[in-house]
Design an enzyme around this catalytic site. Structure first.
Site, PDB file in Angstrom:
ATOM      1  N   ASP A   1       0.854  -1.194   0.000  1.00 22.29           N
ATOM      2  CA  ASP A   1       0.000   0.000   0.000  1.00 22.29           C
ATOM      3  C   ASP A   1       0.893   1.249   0.000  1.00 22.29           C
ATOM      4  OD1 ASP A   1      -2.433   1.386   0.186  1.00 22.29           O
ATOM      5  OD2 ASP A   1      -2.415   1.361   2.381  1.00 22.29           O
TER       6      ASP A   1
ATOM      7  N   ASP B   1       3.014   5.020  -5.502  1.00 28.49           N
ATOM      8  CA  ASP B   1       2.245   6.243  -5.286  1.00 28.49           C
ATOM      9  C   ASP B   1       3.079   7.464  -5.660  1.00 28.49           C
ATOM     10  OD1 ASP B   1       0.790   8.374  -4.462  1.00 28.49           O
ATOM     11  OD2 ASP B   1       0.424   7.651  -2.428  1.00 28.49           O
TER      12      ASP B   1
ATOM     13  N   GLU C   1      -1.376   6.029  -9.073  1.00 27.40           N
ATOM     14  CA  GLU C   1      -2.328   7.013  -8.539  1.00 27.40           C
ATOM     15  C   GLU C   1      -2.176   8.357  -9.234  1.00 27.40           C
ATOM     16  OE1 GLU C   1      -2.729   7.304  -4.266  1.00 27.40           O
ATOM     17  OE2 GLU C   1      -4.017   9.053  -4.408  1.00 27.40           O
TER      18      GLU C   1
ATOM     19  N   GLY D   1      -8.964   5.680   1.085  1.00 28.37           N
ATOM     20  CA  GLY D   1      -9.688   6.494   2.062  1.00 28.37           C
ATOM     21  C   GLY D   1     -11.167   6.194   2.083  1.00 28.37           C
ATOM     22  N   ALA D   2     -11.508   4.895   1.989  1.00 29.79           N
ATOM     23  CA  ALA D   2     -12.907   4.524   1.754  1.00 29.79           C
ATOM     24  C   ALA D   2     -13.570   3.849   2.958  1.00 29.79           C
ATOM     25  CB  ALA D   2     -12.995   3.632   0.522  1.00 29.79           C
TER      26      ALA D   2
ATOM     27  N   SER E   1      -9.051   2.410   8.414  1.00 30.83           N
ATOM     28  CA  SER E   1      -9.601   3.073   9.611  1.00 30.83           C
ATOM     29  C   SER E   1     -10.722   2.265  10.269  1.00 30.83           C
ATOM     30  CB  SER E   1     -10.101   4.473   9.253  1.00 30.83           C
ATOM     31  OG  SER E   1      -9.016   5.275   8.847  1.00 30.83           O
TER      32      SER E   1
HETATM   33  P1  13P Z   1      -9.174   4.639   5.345  1.00 25.95           P
HETATM   34  O1  13P Z   1      -8.364   5.530   6.227  1.00 25.95           O
HETATM   35  O2  13P Z   1     -10.437   5.317   4.894  1.00 25.95           O
HETATM   36  O3  13P Z   1      -9.445   3.316   5.944  1.00 25.95           O
HETATM   37  O4  13P Z   1      -8.317   4.374   4.001  1.00 25.95           O
HETATM   38  C1  13P Z   1      -7.299   3.409   3.992  1.00 25.95           C
HETATM   39  C2  13P Z   1      -6.470   3.460   2.757  1.00 25.95           C
HETATM   40  O5  13P Z   1      -6.756   4.130   1.778  1.00 25.95           O
HETATM   41  C3  13P Z   1      -5.256   2.645   2.743  1.00 25.95           C
HETATM   42  O6  13P Z   1      -4.493   2.858   1.600  1.00 25.95           O
HETATM   43  O1  G3H Z   2      -3.380   4.812   3.623  1.00 27.42           O
HETATM   44  C1  G3H Z   2      -2.747   4.513   4.632  1.00 27.42           C
HETATM   45  C2  G3H Z   2      -3.084   3.400   5.518  1.00 27.42           C
HETATM   46  O2  G3H Z   2      -4.138   3.723   6.371  1.00 27.42           O
HETATM   47  C3  G3H Z   2      -1.864   2.912   6.243  1.00 27.42           C
HETATM   48  O3  G3H Z   2      -1.554   3.677   7.347  1.00 27.42           O
HETATM   49  O4  G3H Z   2       0.941   3.991   7.172  1.00 27.42           O
HETATM   50  O5  G3H Z   2      -0.229   4.235   9.365  1.00 27.42           O
HETATM   51  O6  G3H Z   2       0.046   2.002   8.291  1.00 27.42           O
HETATM   52  P1  G3H Z   2      -0.124   3.469   8.087  1.00 27.42           P
HETATM   53 ZN    ZN Z   3      -4.565   4.887   0.862  1.00 26.52          ZN
END
Ligand code: 13P
Ligand code: G3H
Ligand code: ZN
Length: 311
Positions: free
Chosen positions: A82, A104, A134, A214-215, A259
């Site tokens: 990620d 990214d 992205e 961010g979903a 989240s």
């Molecule tokens: P949330 O903070 O909405 O869960 O998004 C997580 C995310 O986009 C991880 O890449």
């Molecule tokens: O988009 C980000 C994710 O919520 C990951 O968060 O870098 O704190 O593990 P983190």
């Molecule tokens: Zn993200």
């Protein structure tokens, strides 16, 4: 079945009008909580690891747990990086067994983003690993980088065809008003997403899988539990589920959730410790956190993603 990349998952999701959940993992209880739900509902899943999660839990442990999930469930599971921030990090993940990576470059200018993304794609595709790019910048905090709301920018649909054709990416994350974290809108602000941008992207890239970061919907019942047991998250607000369902029925094939899992785990731990003041067995409170995560992921699969019985 071994770990899979995202190609087949996204093709099926696009054609079927549903989305795959991409859940962030940081420890064993989170991995187990997610895959228990997926097993029960026979759902494919993406387990994703941020670079800070990788630093926290360490590659061998995370990789070992994800492999155990694959062996135990037999489900199609992709292991995804990620928010990869550099070619070197993506290469390291590809070399050590990830089946999908995100590069990214959304904070770079267009030409730099194209060049970096293409370099990752060339390396990844030679090894059967899929790549997410992205365009556009979300607000919120990710991997120690905070993007203020006024610096965030929606994706320009006029750039997406050129970006995809020049880089060869397999999926594209776009910014349409979602944001990272649990405080996505100001109190009193009406949640809105730019479905007009999503539609235009879809028109310009027919059949191409789109990703929503961010979903999280920041489920109110877990916010309530956190607040009831000493937390202060009264202003937490996420993306309404009907909007996520609409996105999943369009070109969105991957919906990122971190989240909501953090909230569920925190709610479970707070509740258990508050109700058992003399309790000090981590298996008890982490176990409740794990069960809450399973409930949240089942809820997502059934009410938002639509990927039950798609394994
Ligand atoms: P949330 O903070 O909405 O869960 O998004 C997580 C995310 O986009 C991880 O890449
Ligand atoms: O988009 C980000 C994710 O919520 C990951 O968060 O870098 O704190 O593990 P983190
Ligand atoms: Zn993200």
């Amino acid at each position: 079945m071994p770990l899979v990349n995202t190609k087949e998952m996204f093709k099926n999701a696009y054609e079927g009008g549903y989305a795959i959940g991409a859940f962030n993992v940081n420890n064993m209880e989170i991995v187990q909580g997610i895959v228990d739900a997926c097993k029960e509902l026979n759902s494919p899943v993406i387990l994703q690891v941020s670079s800070s999660a990788r630093k926290y839990a360490r590659h061998n442990y995370l990789f070992g747990m994800v492999k155990a999930a694959v062996d135990e469930t037999g489900l199609p599971i992709a292991l995804h990086l990620d928010h990869g921030s550099s070619f070197e990090l993506c290469k390291d993940c590809i070399d050590s067994g990830f089946t999908s990576v995100m590069i990214d470059g959304s904070h770079l200018d267009f030409e730099e983003n194209v060049a970096l993304t293409k370099k990752v794609v060339d390396y990844a595709h030679a090894r059967n690993v899929t790549v997410e790019g992205e365009l556009g910048q979300l607000a919120g905090i990710e991997d120690e980088v905070k993007v203020d709301a006024d610096k965030a920018s929606f994706t320009d649909p006029g750039q997406v065809q050129e970006f995809v054709s020049r880089t060869g990416v397999d999926s594209l994350a776009i910014a349409i008003g979602t944001s990272h974290g649990a405080f996505k809108f100001k109190p009193g602000q009406k949640p809105q997403l730019r479905f007009d941008i999503l539609q235009e992207v879809m028109d310009r890239l027919p059949g191409f899988p789109i990703v929503l970061h961010g979903a999280s919907s920041v489920l109110p019942e877990y916010v309530d539990i956190v607040n009831r047991y000493g937390g202060q998250m009264a202003d937490a607000i996420g993306i309404p589920e009907d909007m996520l369902r609409k996105a999943a029925s369009m070109a969105v094939c991957k919906i990122n959730v971190d989240s909501d899992l953090r909230l569920a785990m925190t709610a479970g731990i707070r509740k258990n410790l508050a109700e058992n003041p003399t309790g000090f067995d981590p298996r008890k409170y982490l176990g409740v956190g794990r069960d809450f995560i399973t409930d949240v992921v089942k809820h997502k699969i059934q009410n938002v993603l639509g990927c039950a019985n798609k394994a």
